[in-house]
Design a protein around this motif. Structure first.
Motif, PDB file in Angstrom:
ATOM      1  N   VAL A   1       0.841  -1.204   0.000  1.00 51.01           N
ATOM      2  CA  VAL A   1       0.000   0.000   0.000  1.00 51.01           C
ATOM      3  C   VAL A   1       0.874   1.251   0.000  1.00 51.01           C
ATOM      4  O   VAL A   1       0.599   2.217  -0.708  1.00 51.01           O
ATOM      5  N   THR A   2       1.961   1.204   0.774  1.00 51.27           N
ATOM      6  CA  THR A   2       2.881   2.350   0.807  1.00 51.27           C
ATOM      7  C   THR A   2       3.399   2.655  -0.590  1.00 51.27           C
ATOM      8  O   THR A   2       3.382   3.801  -1.048  1.00 51.27           O
ATOM      9  N   ILE A   3       3.854   1.602  -1.270  1.00 47.85           N
ATOM     10  CA  ILE A   3       4.443   1.818  -2.595  1.00 47.85           C
ATOM     11  C   ILE A   3       3.404   2.361  -3.566  1.00 47.85           C
ATOM     12  O   ILE A   3       3.645   3.347  -4.275  1.00 47.85           O
ATOM     13  N   ILE A   4       2.230   1.736  -3.574  1.00 45.93           N
ATOM     14  CA  ILE A   4       1.184   2.202  -4.490  1.00 45.93           C
ATOM     15  C   ILE A   4       0.845   3.654  -4.177  1.00 45.93           C
ATOM     16  O   ILE A   4       0.736   4.503  -5.066  1.00 45.93           O
ATOM     17  N   GLY A   5       0.729   3.942  -2.891  1.00 47.10           N
ATOM     18  CA  GLY A   5       0.411   5.303  -2.482  1.00 47.10           C
ATOM     19  C   GLY A   5       1.445   6.296  -2.962  1.00 47.10           C
ATOM     20  O   GLY A   5       1.123   7.352  -3.513  1.00 47.10           O
ATOM     21  N   LEU A   6       2.706   5.947  -2.793  1.00 46.08           N
ATOM     22  CA  LEU A   6       3.768   6.874  -3.188  1.00 46.08           C
ATOM     23  C   LEU A   6       3.807   7.082  -4.691  1.00 46.08           C
ATOM     24  O   LEU A   6       4.074   8.174  -5.175  1.00 46.08           O
ATOM     25  N   VAL A   7       3.513   6.007  -5.439  1.00 47.95           N
ATOM     26  CA  VAL A   7       3.493   6.147  -6.902  1.00 47.95           C
ATOM     27  C   VAL A   7       2.386   7.102  -7.312  1.00 47.95           C
ATOM     28  O   VAL A   7       2.596   8.024  -8.102  1.00 47.95           O
ATOM     29  N   LEU A   8       1.199   6.889  -6.738  1.00 52.53           N
ATOM     30  CA  LEU A   8       0.081   7.783  -7.064  1.00 52.53           C
ATOM     31  C   LEU A   8       0.440   9.224  -6.702  1.00 52.53           C
ATOM     32  O   LEU A   8       0.168  10.160  -7.447  1.00 52.53           O
TER      33      LEU A   8
END
Lengths: 317, 533
Positions: free
Chosen positions: A290-297
């Motif tokens: 979730v962290t990674i997806i969040g940061l990409v967004l």
């Protein structure tokens, strides 16, 4: 299986735990918000949480008062943050290095300190009695609402404080002279200097406040969440908080929402790993994914914002 | 004659009402550069007073001293007749001095009103919260009083440059400034914005404010100022009533050489054309045309100089020649092949070398060693490699040779470049760029800010290189350098080439000054002569 999962997600117990898990992340993330607004990167949140968590327990035990414990944790948090500030502003070291130093101090030094003060190893064991835990509060009226009452009522004092601070920090940043100075310093220090606002003073105040937040987060961890201090307790929450702040664009409300998302992911991990037929290793990845997806967004949205801005900006250098 | 003038001035001092008196101001920086030498600057109450001078003439330093950003090495400052020490901008503000910097000091995401009240924001009764209504009111009231049109609720990021400048002026006025220093205020403005600003400044003057106007644009000065102080080489060249002095005279006083350093060189014997620039155009992101149909050629064996006051397109031109920026239109060829949009590596492979204007950013890596810096354009060469590793012995050998050849004063080739003096840092750059035996050398301000010894050495090296058959394009704001070093010369003004002089040894300062300040320009046919095939 999916059905079971959905059912358990909308379960009031689960949502209650999301709020509980979110609180410490939110504390640290709000600390990061204030620092970032003043143009300061406080990467030492993790270490500050560790150390103030320990001192929260110790102060509480010594004085036999949970409130003194919490205040002690807050003060330790402020002092550590000011120390990072001192290294960065006064001695001109890279602020990232100061933060890393405090993080390492938090990982190793706490075990030493615990041993020194109590002779205990690795955790505080029986120091934290029931009376020394941060008390919970039942909110009148709301607690009697079915479902909602079970989710929102009965949290610890600090949990409510965390969410109250979202609003409070927003007010400070956007409605007070201090907040105006913080934002000015973070965005264009030259502008602040040119009209006589001391950049250094404002940055000290900001990093001190961020330390106070992390200190409260630490107290929450040891004096409520884990019911005692142990060496693996903070478990990266200080870093997740930085990610939550980035995802929340450094704004208090956005940061609260992204903190809730991380809280949800962690709660989900706990929930799913209890279910049969699911690899617990796989599940433990959820919060980080979730962290990674969040940061990409976040990165994508920032890029678009910059593009737009570049198109309209003239003359500001 | 001069004696008389001084006596006269002394009498004036006693009679007149001066708000600012700066007397015998000298400023020597720690690196030994004297930016101000015994400068007197007297400001009458209620006048618009221009400070004129070329870049590096010392006008900014003088104003920084007045605004408390720099401390004078010697000299005295009197404000309203009182001797004061202006130790910080805060102190200057409290003395009623405000400065509008060339680069705006605004916070983009805050509103206009917030920027104006920053640091002194009005609060509500609770004393905790900002009274935003009051802030907007303060902004509006002041805007109305001084007739400066702004939108207090707009965010600074969304407003045009002209309005940003008004916000800066208001910031100073709200803080009680009676004396306003404007540092090249028109540099970023369009023509309409400029005339609007002038109206506003005159209105301010009529309300009793005193304005210092830093500029090197003659027409504007004539239009708006009462008096002017001309600076050159750190000294004041005198104070004049604007009405009594001709543009030609200003130009003569502003542009000129203090000490003429002669460069010994044979007459050039240019052969075939190396660099061909045709109809180069570029408009920057603030919609200002920086290059306007620039065409010229440089031949083997000659040094073509580009003279001009800084900011007239020279920097942009060099950027285009080394692909640090992309032109809107036009062609650049080296030995017949286009180099537009080629990588710097490829441009270098075609034999182009650059001594950049900003050596600390583009010339060197300051924490790397001399050795690493001098091989940075050639480390791929077989000579310096042994299989996958560097051939350290060969690299050491090469840098040792360059240190000797270019007389770089260093403890060893391993010394960090930033530990060297400015002159020696520039010698490191020059050693690398000249030792690669380029077909075309672009030397942009090659001797700026370095000592006389290093200057002379670098100039001689450039001459030697050109006589060996390299085409040299020399860009310099230093009039002495550009006249002495070049064989032929072009002058840039407002993004255009306004003059071409085939033999620069025939030039005098007066003519140059008139071209550089836009008083004169040649016909298109005359200028076209520099575009040979």
């Amino acid at each position: 299986m999916i059905g079971d999962l959905l059912l358990s997600i909308f379960n009031s117990d689960f949502l209650y735990s999301v709020i509980r898990i979110t609180a410490p992340i939110l504390f640290a993330a709000l600390g990061a918000v204030i620092a970032e607004k003043a143009g300061v990167v406080n990467i030492g949140l993790e270490g500050i949480m560790m150390i103030s968590a320990l001192f929260g327990v110790l102060f509480g035990y010594w004085t036999q008062s949970w409130l003194v414990g919490v205040i002690g944790a807050l003060v330790i948090g402020v002092l550590l943050a000011l120390l990072i500030g001192f290294f960065a502003f006064e001695l001109k070291t890279d602020i990232i290095l100061g933060g890393i130093a405090v993080n390492m101090l938090g990982a190793g030094g706490t075990i030493f300190l615990l041993d020194m003060f109590t002779g205990m190893r690795g955790n505080t064991g029986a120091l934290v009695t029931r009376e020394l835990l941060i008390p919970t509060v039942d909110i009148p009226l709301i607690q009697s609402i079915p479902y909602l009452g079970q989710v929102l009522s009965g949290h610890s004092v600090l949990t409510y404080l965390a969410f109250l601070l979202v609003w409070l920090i927003w007010v400070v940043l956007y409605k007070t002279p201090l907040g105006l100075n913080i934002r000015a310093v973070g965005e264009n220090p030259n502008a602040a200097t040119s009209i006589g606002v001391s950049v250094q003073k404002i940055q000290y105040i900001a990093i001190g406040l961020s330390g106070a937040m992390a200190g409260l987060g630490g107290a929450f961890m040891s004096m409520y969440y884990s019911q005692g201090w142990n060496s693996g307790m903070v478990a990266g929450r200080g870093f997740i908080a930085l990610a939550a702040t980035a995802m929340g664009r450094g704004e208090p409300v956005g940061t609260m929402l992204s903190s809730l998302l991380f809280g949800l992911a962690q709660a989900l991990r706990t929930k799913v790993s209890g279910m049969q037929g699911v690899s617990s290793y796989l599940v433990s990845v959820i919060p980080y994914l979730v962290t990674i997806i969040g940061l990409v967004l976040y990165a994508i949205s920032i890029k678009n914002k910059l593009k737009k801005r570049h198109a309209v900006t003239e003359g500001a250098e | 004659m001069e004696q008389e003038v001084i006596v006269e001035q002394k009498e004036i001092v006693e009679q007149e009402d001066f708000v600012v008196q700066m007397r015998g101001i000298s400023k020597v920086y720690p690196n030994g550069i004297a930016a101000n030498k015994d400068v007197d600057f007297l400001l009458r109450r209620g006048e618009i007073h221009a400070i004129m001078g070329e870049n590096g003439a010392g006008k900014s330093t003088l104003m920084k001293i007045l605004f408390g950003l720099e401390q004078p090495t010697s000299g005295e400052i009197l404000i309203n007749g009182q001797s004061v020490a202006i130790t910080s901008p805060n102190k200057a503000i409290s003395l009623g001095i405000g400065m509008v910097h060339q680069h705006f000091m605004l916070v983009p995401s805050l509103t206009v009103a917030e920027n104006i009240v920053l640091g002194m924001a009005p609060t509500t009764k609770s004393r905790f919260l900002i009274d935003f209504k009051k802030a907007v009111q303060i902004a509006e009231e002041n805007a109305a009083r001084y007739n400066l049109r702004i939108d207090p609720n707009a965010k600074v990021i969304d407003i045009p440059v002209g309005m940003k400048q008004k916000v800066e002026i208001l910031k100073a006025l709200v803080r009680g400034a009676k004396i306003l220093i404007l540092d090249e205020p028109t540099a970023v403005l369009t023509t309409q914005e400029t005339s609007e600003l002038f109206k506003e400044l005159i209105a301010l003057k009529e309300q009793g404010f005193t304005i210092i106007f830093i500029s090197h644009k003659l027409k504007e000065i004539k239009q708006i100022t009462d008096r002017l102080t001309i600076m050159r080489g750190g000294r004041s060249m005198g104070v004049y009533n604007t009405a009594d002095i001709s543009e030609k005279e200003i130009s003569r006083l502003m542009v000129g050489r203090d000490v003429v350093l002669k460069v010994v060189k044979d007459k050039s014997q240019p052969t075939e054309t190396v660099l061909k620039v045709r109809d180069l155009e570029y408009t920057n992101r603030w919609n200002k045309k920086m290059l306007d149909k620039v065409s010229f050629s440089v031949r083997k064996g000659e040094i073509l100089g580009i003279a001009g006051v800084e900011g007239n397109g020279q920097r942009e031109l060099v950027e285009m020649l080394f692909n640090l920026n992309t032109p809107d239109a036009g062609t650049v060829t080296v030995c017949g092949e286009s180099i537009v949009n080629l990588s710097q590596d490829k441009i270098r492979n075609r034999g182009v070398s650059l001594v950049p204007e900003d050596r600390m950013t583009y010339g060197i890596a300051d924490i790397a060693s001399i050795e690493e810096n001098v091989i940075s354009d050639r480390f791929g060469n077989k000579r310096f490699n042994k299989g996958p590793l560097f051939n350290m012995r060969e690299i050491h050998h090469e840098s040792q040779n360059l240190i000797v050849d270019y007389r770089i004063l260093a403890k060893s080739p391993k010394q960090q470049v930033k530990m060297l003096s400015g002159g020696n840092i520039q010698k490191v750059v020059v050693a690398r760029e000249l030792s690669s035996m380029p077909t075309l050398l672009i030397a942009d301000q090659p001797t700026r800010g370095i000592d006389v010894g290093a200057t002379e050495f670098i100039r001689n090296e450039i001459v030697e290189l050109s006589r060996g058959g390299t085409a040299v394009l020399l860009v310099s704001a230093d009039l002495n350098e550009v006249i002495e070093l070049s064989d032929s010369l072009i002058v840039m003004y407002g993004g255009k080439i306004v003059g071409y002089f085939e033999d620069s040894s025939q030039l005098d300062d007066l003519t140059m000054g008139e071209y550089m300040l836009g008083l004169k320009h040649q016909t298109e046919e005359e200028i076209a002569k520099v575009s040979y095939e």
